[in-house]
Scaffold this active site. Sequence first.
Site, mmCIF file in Angstrom:
data_model
loop_
_atom_site.group_PDB
_atom_site.id
_atom_site.type_symbol
_atom_site.label_atom_id
_atom_site.label_comp_id
_atom_site.label_asym_id
_atom_site.label_seq_id
_atom_site.Cartn_x
_atom_site.Cartn_y
_atom_site.Cartn_z
ATOM 1 N N HIS A 17 0.994 -1.191 0.149
ATOM 2 C CA HIS A 17 0.509 0.187 0.398
ATOM 3 C C HIS A 17 1.139 1.445 0.363
ATOM 4 C CE1 HIS A 17 -3.147 -2.477 2.461
ATOM 5 N NE2 HIS A 17 -3.795 -1.720 1.183
ATOM 6 N N LYS A 41 -15.183 -7.793 4.757
ATOM 7 C CA LYS A 41 -14.229 -7.155 5.246
ATOM 8 C C LYS A 41 -14.597 -7.668 7.055
ATOM 9 C CE LYS A 41 -10.811 -7.060 2.446
ATOM 10 N NZ LYS A 41 -9.687 -6.436 1.757
ATOM 11 N N ARG A 90 -2.331 -6.446 -7.998
ATOM 12 C CA ARG A 90 -0.976 -7.380 -7.533
ATOM 13 C C ARG A 90 -1.507 -8.729 -8.409
ATOM 14 N NH1 ARG A 90 -3.287 -7.934 -1.606
ATOM 15 N NH2 ARG A 90 -5.191 -8.559 -2.905
ATOM 16 N N SER A 128 -2.870 -6.900 3.540
ATOM 17 C CA SER A 128 -3.273 -7.297 4.508
ATOM 18 C C SER A 128 -3.526 -8.187 5.199
ATOM 19 C CB SER A 128 -4.296 -6.385 5.312
ATOM 20 O OG SER A 128 -4.021 -5.077 4.117
#
Length: 165
Positions: A17, A41, A90, A128
């Site tokens: 990030h 999440k 990604r 994360s």
Amino acid sequence: MSTAIYPGSFDPVTLGHLNIIKRAASCFDSLVVCVMVNSKKTGIFTPEERVELLKKATARFPNVEVDFSDELLAAYAKRRRAHVVVKGLRAVSDFEQEVQMAVINRKLNPKLETMFLASSEKYTYLSSTIVKEMARYGANLREFVPREIVDDVTRRMSEMEGKEG
């Protein structure tokens, strides 16, 4: 003045990030890193804590502001008078989801464009979720999260493990 928004859950912010933040900040007069709510999440940090962690991690970037919003990104961007959303990619799986979101955001806010930045190759594996899993097992996080928040993440995971045990 050009303002862009880099939205995410940032739970916690990773070096991947931070790499996107650094690169995006060099492209715009102002970059707003916005902690957003992701209903899919469950976080280990509250949104307010994530804002504080991001402020620690981005203090060295003078044109970066950290904010929180629980509204739709398109509405937030309109309110902030930002016309660009920055998203880090990604893998191909990220691309498919992010293109869909970009189209939806532009339907909701026709002036909003999305700029995709490919992840630096050294962070393509990093998320994360992976950081939280490593922290759960006591791994050294110095190569994965900004040095300013390593202790915060380690401490939070220890607290959570203590409650579960």
